[in-house]
Design a protein around this motif. Structure first.
Motif, PDB file in Angstrom:
ATOM      1  N   ASP A 210      18.376  -8.200   6.194  1.00  0.00           N
ATOM      2  CA  ASP A 210      17.952  -8.140   7.595  1.00  0.00           C
ATOM      3  C   ASP A 210      16.458  -8.368   7.728  1.00  0.00           C
ATOM      4  OD1 ASP A 210      20.551  -7.165   8.837  1.00  0.00           O
ATOM      5  OD2 ASP A 210      20.208  -5.636   7.309  1.00  0.00           O
ATOM      6  N   LEU A 211      15.709  -7.946   6.717  1.00  0.00           N
ATOM      7  CA  LEU A 211      14.255  -8.063   6.740  1.00  0.00           C
ATOM      8  C   LEU A 211      13.773  -8.577   5.390  1.00  0.00           C
ATOM      9  CD1 LEU A 211      13.574  -4.574   8.372  1.00  0.00           C
ATOM     10  CD2 LEU A 211      13.249  -6.788   9.524  1.00  0.00           C
ATOM     11  N   ILE A 212      12.743  -9.417   5.410  1.00  0.00           N
ATOM     12  CA  ILE A 212      12.163  -9.969   4.191  1.00  0.00           C
ATOM     13  C   ILE A 212      10.638  -9.885   4.301  1.00  0.00           C
ATOM     14  CG2 ILE A 212      11.892 -12.030   2.762  1.00  0.00           C
ATOM     15  CD1 ILE A 212      14.609 -12.984   3.726  1.00  0.00           C
ATOM     16  N   TYR A 213      10.002  -9.278   3.298  1.00  0.00           N
ATOM     17  CA  TYR A 213       8.545  -9.107   3.312  1.00  0.00           C
ATOM     18  C   TYR A 213       7.921  -9.755   2.076  1.00  0.00           C
ATOM     19  CZ  TYR A 213       9.586  -5.567   6.863  1.00  0.00           C
ATOM     20  OH  TYR A 213      10.042  -4.921   7.990  1.00  0.00           O
ATOM     21  N   LEU A 214       6.948 -10.611   2.306  1.00  0.00           N
ATOM     22  CA  LEU A 214       6.266 -11.330   1.235  1.00  0.00           C
ATOM     23  C   LEU A 214       4.808 -10.875   1.139  1.00  0.00           C
ATOM     24  CD1 LEU A 214       7.481 -14.996   1.981  1.00  0.00           C
ATOM     25  CD2 LEU A 214       8.738 -13.115   0.941  1.00  0.00           C
ATOM     26  N   PRO A 215       4.149 -11.106  -0.005  1.00  0.00           N
ATOM     27  CA  PRO A 215       2.748 -10.688  -0.152  1.00  0.00           C
ATOM     28  C   PRO A 215       1.765 -11.529   0.647  1.00  0.00           C
ATOM     29  CG  PRO A 215       3.640 -11.498  -2.253  1.00  0.00           C
ATOM     30  CD  PRO A 215       4.720 -11.617  -1.241  1.00  0.00           C
ATOM     31  N   GLU A 216       2.223 -12.673   1.172  1.00  0.00           N
ATOM     32  CA  GLU A 216       1.306 -13.559   1.895  1.00  0.00           C
ATOM     33  C   GLU A 216       0.874 -13.012   3.249  1.00  0.00           C
ATOM     34  OE1 GLU A 216       3.058 -16.256  -1.166  1.00  0.00           O
ATOM     35  OE2 GLU A 216       3.800 -14.588   0.058  1.00  0.00           O
ATOM     36  N   THR A 217       1.610 -12.027   3.783  1.00  0.00           N
ATOM     37  CA  THR A 217       1.218 -11.409   5.052  1.00  0.00           C
ATOM     38  C   THR A 217       0.973  -9.922   4.834  1.00  0.00           C
ATOM     39  OG1 THR A 217       3.552 -11.066   5.649  1.00  0.00           O
ATOM     40  CG2 THR A 217       2.493 -13.078   6.448  1.00  0.00           C
ATOM     41  N   PHE A 219       1.108  -6.049   4.943  1.00  0.00           N
ATOM     42  CA  PHE A 219       2.212  -5.117   5.146  1.00  0.00           C
ATOM     43  C   PHE A 219       1.694  -3.847   5.796  1.00  0.00           C
ATOM     44  CE2 PHE A 219       5.142  -1.758   3.928  1.00  0.00           C
ATOM     45  CZ  PHE A 219       6.386  -2.334   4.162  1.00  0.00           C
ATOM     46  N   ASP A 220       2.321  -3.470   6.903  1.00  0.00           N
ATOM     47  CA  ASP A 220       1.938  -2.269   7.651  1.00  0.00           C
ATOM     48  C   ASP A 220       3.106  -1.293   7.630  1.00  0.00           C
ATOM     49  OD1 ASP A 220       1.988  -0.692  10.388  1.00  0.00           O
ATOM     50  OD2 ASP A 220      -0.105  -1.221  10.003  1.00  0.00           O
ATOM     51  N   THR A 221       2.914  -0.111   7.076  1.00  0.00           N
ATOM     52  CA  THR A 221       4.023   0.831   6.919  1.00  0.00           C
ATOM     53  C   THR A 221       4.592   1.296   8.260  1.00  0.00           C
ATOM     54  OG1 THR A 221       2.394   2.618   6.684  1.00  0.00           O
ATOM     55  CG2 THR A 221       3.282   1.663   4.655  1.00  0.00           C
ATOM     56  N   ASP A 248      -1.434  -4.157   1.838  1.00  0.00           N
ATOM     57  CA  ASP A 248      -1.870  -3.869   3.209  1.00  0.00           C
ATOM     58  C   ASP A 248      -2.940  -4.859   3.665  1.00  0.00           C
ATOM     59  OD1 ASP A 248      -4.293  -3.067   2.074  1.00  0.00           O
ATOM     60  OD2 ASP A 248      -3.801  -0.936   2.164  1.00  0.00           O
ATOM     61  N   LYS A 249      -3.468  -4.638   4.872  1.00  0.00           N
ATOM     62  CA  LYS A 249      -4.435  -5.572   5.454  1.00  0.00           C
ATOM     63  C   LYS A 249      -5.731  -5.642   4.668  1.00  0.00           C
ATOM     64  CE  LYS A 249      -6.064  -2.039   8.722  1.00  0.00           C
ATOM     65  NZ  LYS A 249      -7.343  -1.756   8.036  1.00  0.00           N
ATOM     66  N   ASP A 250      -5.992  -4.649   3.830  1.00  0.00           N
ATOM     67  CA  ASP A 250      -7.189  -4.643   2.994  1.00  0.00           C
ATOM     68  C   ASP A 250      -6.935  -5.266   1.623  1.00  0.00           C
ATOM     69  OD1 ASP A 250      -8.746  -3.290   4.959  1.00  0.00           O
ATOM     70  OD2 ASP A 250      -7.820  -1.397   4.353  1.00  0.00           O
ATOM     71  N   GLY A 251      -5.722  -5.774   1.423  1.00  0.00           N
ATOM     72  CA  GLY A 251      -5.382  -6.413   0.163  1.00  0.00           C
ATOM     73  C   GLY A 251      -4.979  -5.456  -0.935  1.00  0.00           C
ATOM     74  N   LYS A 252      -4.735  -4.203  -0.602  1.00  0.00           N
ATOM     75  CA  LYS A 252      -4.365  -3.200  -1.601  1.00  0.00           C
ATOM     76  C   LYS A 252      -2.855  -3.177  -1.775  1.00  0.00           C
ATOM     77  CE  LYS A 252      -4.720   1.733  -2.683  1.00  0.00           C
ATOM     78  NZ  LYS A 252      -5.167   3.063  -2.195  1.00  0.00           N
ATOM     79  N   TYR A 253      -2.408  -3.357  -3.033  1.00  0.00           N
ATOM     80  CA  TYR A 253      -0.979  -3.265  -3.322  1.00  0.00           C
ATOM     81  C   TYR A 253      -0.469  -1.880  -2.971  1.00  0.00           C
ATOM     82  CZ  TYR A 253      -1.656  -7.492  -6.181  1.00  0.00           C
ATOM     83  OH  TYR A 253      -1.953  -8.752  -6.626  1.00  0.00           O
ATOM     84  N   ILE A 254       0.700  -1.807  -2.346  1.00  0.00           N
ATOM     85  CA  ILE A 254       1.192  -0.475  -1.955  1.00  0.00           C
ATOM     86  C   ILE A 254       1.706   0.303  -3.153  1.00  0.00           C
ATOM     87  CG2 ILE A 254       1.822  -1.345   0.333  1.00  0.00           C
ATOM     88  CD1 ILE A 254       4.771  -0.972  -0.543  1.00  0.00           C
TER      89      ILE A 254
END
Length: 410
Positions: A210-217, A219-221, A248-254
């Motif tokens: 249903d949802l797909i998240y890539l590192p190119e954008t 990620f906001d929890t 996240d928007k600062d480039g930090k891996y979650i």
């Protein structure tokens, strides 16, 4: 005497041995080399004089065919980064002394981004010191992040495995009427090509994520939780595909560990899926599980793509063909001519434009919200997962070649 040597490096794929078979086949049929050697465990085999000769194996007409469909890396691998020449010139002198002692005039290195750095360093040394050894790279990586090639050997098969697995998981998780969330974590540190392949599970007859998240954008929890709640208003079971490298928007891996780095300086990623599983459990209080596909993404030969296997062979052949014309410091590449019908051509590209670069998923392959992929991604992926190679089975199990570093007598 003119001999060549080939090695494999980095992470395995189900197509890297197909590239190896292509290198060996072209080197053998060209009649330009007296002996074809393999270096065990990448460049380390050259440094440690740990090599094998393919001459006897080529007397078996079935060897190359069996090699092309054997998973992992027939010659073994390493993750060894060559130091800069200025830092350890003696190491380079040792490598080229090995080439000279064994009458090596062609070296072929099959690998991904970090492996192409080795090709760059060795070809630069050869040029600076007027060494008559051609150094060529043959691409390999399930991450599909090498520049200047339309796609990389191993990616098509991994994409096929991911799409098939996501479809099967979607069927499994849809059978209960109880609200639930399933998160599937897929390899991809900096590029989301593999995760994008999950979209192929959405067929006329099948289900998909249903949802797909890539590192190119970014990620906001909080946005992620809202996405999940929005889907759950329409259906009880939510299936989500995420890249291990979402940040996240600062480039930090979650999920990155800042304390642990690999030999190339990359942060060790672990548990993006588990991180989001914990988040959903605490914030939404519903049944949730995470699945990390892990190694099967790169070793599932039973689900490999025939297109991938055949293209991988050809890339090995192309590297040898150009080396015999005097090319050095290049990587063999694929150019896509059309999607329908699917048609490609082969060439080589300057390794200095490829090594240490990363090819990301184009923004128009990702939807505006950053929580899904577009039809352009599916159109790009569909042709490269087509076909099934013929495998030999014995007692219900596929038959693969024994690996020489484990069974040297064979």
């Amino acid at each position: 005497m003119k001999n060549c040597i080939v090695a494999q490096s980095g992470g395995p794929t189900v197509a890297i041995n197909a590239s190896l078979s292509g290198v060996i086949e072209k080197a053998y049929t060209s009649g330009s080399y007296d002996h074809i050697y393999g270096s065990l465990h990448g460049i380390l085999g050259i440094l440690n004089n740990d090599i094998i000769c393919f001459d006897d194996k080529l007397e078996d007409e079935t060897f190359l065919q069996a090699l092309a469909t054997t998973p992992a890396m027939y010659l073994g691998s390493c993750r060894y980064k060559l130091p800069k020449m200025a830092d350890d010139i003696e190491l380079y002198e040792k490598i080229f002394a090995f080439f000279e002692a064994n009458d090596i005039t062609g070296f072929f290195y099959i690998g991904g981004n970090d492996s192409m750095d080795t090709v760059l360093q060795l070809s630069t040394y050869a040029k600076l010191h007027e060494k008559s050894v051609t150094i060529m790279g043959v691409p390999k990586t399930i991450d599909n992040d090498l520049c200047l090639t339309d796609h990389t050997p191993g990616f098509g098969s991994a994409a096929k495995y991911i799409a098939t697995t996501l479809q099967e998981i979607a069927y499994d998780t849809s059978i209960y009427p109880l609200p639930s969330v399933t998160i599937v974590e897929i390899m991809g540190r900096d590029a989301g090509w593999l995760t994008g392949a999950a979209t192929l599970a959405r067929t006329d007859y099948g289900l998909g994520p249903d949802l797909i998240y890539l590192p190119e954008t970014a990620f906001d929890t909080e946005r992620f939780l809202e996405d999940v709640k929005e889907i759950m208003q329409k259906k009880p079971n939510v299936l989500i595909a995420i890249s291990e490298g979402i940040r996240d928007k600062d480039g930090k891996y979650i999920s990155a560990s800042t304390k642990t780095l690999d030999s190339f300086g990359h942060s060790q990623l672990s548990g993006a899926g588990k991180t989001l599983e914990t988040l959903i459990a605490h914030r939404l209080g519903i049944k949730v599980r995470s699945i990390e596909l892990n190694l099967p993404q790169r070793c599932a030969a039973h689900l490999s793509s025939l297109t991938d296997i055949e293209e991988s062979k050809e890339l090995g052949r192309i590297a040898v063909a150009h080396a015999l014309k005097g090319a050095s410091g290049y990587m063999s590449i694929i150019r896509r001519e059309s999607n329908q019908p699917y048609r490609v051509s082969y060439d080589i590209a300057d390794i200095s434009l490829i090594a240490n670069e990363v090819r990301s998923v184009p923004r128009d392959f990702i939807n505006a919200s950053g929580n899904n992929v577009t039809e352009k991604m599916a159109e790009y992926l569909r042709p490269i997962i087509v076909g099934q190679p013929s495998l030999t089975y014995e007692n219900g199990m596929p038959v693969y070649l024994p690996l020489p570093h484990l069974y040297p007598s064979l």
